[in-house]
Motif scaffolding. Structure first.
Motif, short mmCIF file in Angstrom:
data_model
loop_
_atom_site.label_atom_id
_atom_site.label_comp_id
_atom_site.label_asym_id
_atom_site.label_seq_id
_atom_site.Cartn_x
_atom_site.Cartn_y
_atom_site.Cartn_z
N GLN A 201 18.88 -72.90 -14.52
CA GLN A 201 18.84 -72.40 -15.90
C GLN A 201 19.60 -73.36 -16.81
O GLN A 201 20.59 -73.98 -16.38
CB GLN A 201 19.46 -71.01 -15.99
N VAL A 202 19.16 -73.47 -18.05
CA VAL A 202 19.83 -74.33 -19.02
C VAL A 202 20.64 -73.48 -20.00
O VAL A 202 20.27 -72.34 -20.28
CB VAL A 202 18.83 -75.22 -19.79
N PRO A 203 21.73 -74.05 -20.54
CA PRO A 203 22.52 -73.31 -21.53
C PRO A 203 21.92 -73.31 -22.93
O PRO A 203 22.22 -72.43 -23.74
CB PRO A 203 23.87 -74.04 -21.51
N TRP A 204 21.11 -74.32 -23.21
CA TRP A 204 20.49 -74.46 -24.53
C TRP A 204 19.13 -75.12 -24.38
O TRP A 204 19.01 -76.04 -23.57
CB TRP A 204 21.37 -75.31 -25.46
N PRO A 205 18.10 -74.68 -25.08
CA PRO A 205 18.09 -73.62 -26.07
C PRO A 205 18.43 -72.25 -25.48
O PRO A 205 17.97 -71.91 -24.39
CB PRO A 205 16.64 -73.62 -26.59
N ASN A 206 19.24 -71.51 -26.20
CA ASN A 206 19.69 -70.19 -25.76
C ASN A 206 18.78 -69.15 -26.40
O ASN A 206 19.04 -68.63 -27.48
CB ASN A 206 21.14 -69.97 -26.17
N SER A 207 17.68 -68.85 -25.71
CA SER A 207 16.65 -67.98 -26.28
C SER A 207 15.90 -67.28 -25.17
O SER A 207 15.78 -67.80 -24.06
CB SER A 207 15.68 -68.82 -27.12
N GLN A 208 15.37 -66.10 -25.46
CA GLN A 208 14.55 -65.39 -24.50
C GLN A 208 13.21 -66.09 -24.29
O GLN A 208 12.52 -65.85 -23.31
CB GLN A 208 14.32 -63.94 -24.94
N GLN A 209 12.84 -66.98 -25.22
CA GLN A 209 11.58 -67.72 -25.09
C GLN A 209 11.77 -69.09 -24.45
O GLN A 209 10.84 -69.89 -24.41
CB GLN A 209 10.92 -67.90 -26.47
N VAL A 210 12.97 -69.40 -23.94
CA VAL A 210 13.19 -70.72 -23.38
C VAL A 210 12.48 -70.86 -22.04
O VAL A 210 12.49 -69.96 -21.20
CB VAL A 210 14.70 -71.01 -23.21
N ASN A 260 23.72 -80.34 -10.86
CA ASN A 260 24.76 -80.63 -11.84
C ASN A 260 25.51 -79.33 -12.17
O ASN A 260 24.92 -78.38 -12.69
CB ASN A 260 24.12 -81.21 -13.11
N PRO A 261 26.82 -79.24 -11.87
CA PRO A 261 27.55 -77.99 -12.10
C PRO A 261 27.88 -77.71 -13.56
O PRO A 261 28.16 -76.57 -13.93
CB PRO A 261 28.82 -78.17 -11.27
N GLU A 262 27.87 -78.75 -14.39
CA GLU A 262 28.18 -78.58 -15.82
C GLU A 262 27.14 -79.34 -16.63
O GLU A 262 27.28 -80.54 -16.88
CB GLU A 262 29.59 -79.08 -16.14
N LEU A 263 26.11 -78.64 -17.05
CA LEU A 263 25.02 -79.28 -17.76
C LEU A 263 25.43 -79.69 -19.17
O LEU A 263 25.99 -78.89 -19.93
CB LEU A 263 23.82 -78.34 -17.85
#
Length: 304
Positions: A201-210, A260-263
């Motif tokens: 999972q990515v931290p950004w974009p922070n969206s339900q549509q990501v 990668n532990p810190e994206l």
């Protein structure tokens, strides 16, 4: 007491503002290069065909589903000019692919070919004849262990330590994570041997549509680059980012992936939906991204 008119100062300020606006527009035009307008020309995957000091050719795929819509095209770029778009003919004896979502180059004994992936896991290995403007199919096969819930948007190949590493990804969406899968591919029989998988999972974009993974590429050091993008509908607005997802280590038959532990996003792109990325080496190279901006068409961006 002598009075000075404020008009010259106003005109000078206005001139500076207009000059800044013009330069900003020129800079933006140099960064984002329009390819084609309209929903049928979105770029869902790309791969380098040829690189010269003053030009660049890319093969791109479209995720089209109708019979009268293009699936493949060549983008030719000269300097800072707008890309030239050349649609390619699909072989009449092969069923037209549906929803192509990724593309990767295949280098074997000095020969260059390509593999395109559909969202359902079907792979098309093909040769490109640029002068004849057509494609020749070498083999059609499928990824292993694909289910009806799989929605694939990333596929890449890289030869590392005499092993042909293959990586593919289910895109995920919102709280549903992406899934990264990897294994080895034997081109003599087109057998893929799965070696592992992980959620992502990515931290950004922070969206339900990501869509946590909208494309991927692996470099020769085993570094996995991914793009992510939001898709709220055909009119956007879109947001995208590029990350280093982790690193593959190949040792004999063993393939380990260190996530990668810190994206940290390498780049963020507002108002565009990145669905194709490519890594171009050398002085004139860089990270290239292509967009599927739905009703707004497609764009190319080259970061040096």
């Amino acid at each position: 007491m002598r009075r000075f008119s404020k008009l010259p100062i106003y005109l000078a300020t206005l001139s500076v503002f207009l000059l800044f606006l013009l330069l900003s527009q020129q800079l933006a035009a140099q960064q984002w290069r329009p390819v084609r307008g309209g929903i049928a020309f979105g770029i869902s995957g790309m791969a380098l065909v040829e690189q010269k000091p003053d030009s660049l050719d890319l093969l791109v795929v479209h995720d089209n589903k109708e019979k009268n819509q293009a699936r493949f095209a060549i983008l030719s770029m000269m300097g800072n000019n707008q890309p030239q778009y050349l649609p390619l003919q699909w072989p009449n004896n092969i069923d037209l692919p549906v929803d192509l979502e990724a593309l990767t180059a295949v280098t074997e004994r000095g020969n260059l070919s390509f593999m395109a992936l559909s969202s359902t896991g079907k792979i098309y290995h093909l040769n490109l004849d640029k002068s004849a403007k057509n494609l020749a199919i070498i083999k059609v096969f499928s990824l292993p262990n694909i289910t009806s819930k799989s929605n694939l948007e990333g596929f890449g190949l890289q030869e590392i330590d005499n092993q042909l590493l293959v990586v593919w990804a289910h895109r995920g969406e919102g709280e549903d994570p992406a899934n990264i899968y990897w294994g080895t591919l034997d081109l003599s029989n087109y057998k893929i041997e799965p070696k592992g998988s992980t959620i992502f999972q990515v931290p950004w974009p922070n969206s339900q549509q990501v869509r946590h993974i909208s494309d991927l590429k692996i470099d020769k050091a085993g570094v996995l680059f991914i793009s992510s993008a939001t898709d709220p509908g055909n009119d956007g607005p879109f947001n995208s980012a590029v990350y280093v997802a982790g690193t593959f280590n190949v040792c004999g038959d063993r393939i380990a992936f260190r996530k990668n532990p810190e994206l940290v996003s390498l780049a963020r792109y507002e108002y565009h939906k990145i669905e194709g990325i490519e890594l171009v080496p050398g002085v004139a190279g860089g990270l290239i991204v292509g967009t599927d901006d739905e009703n707004m068409g497609s764009f190319i961006y080259i970061s040096d």
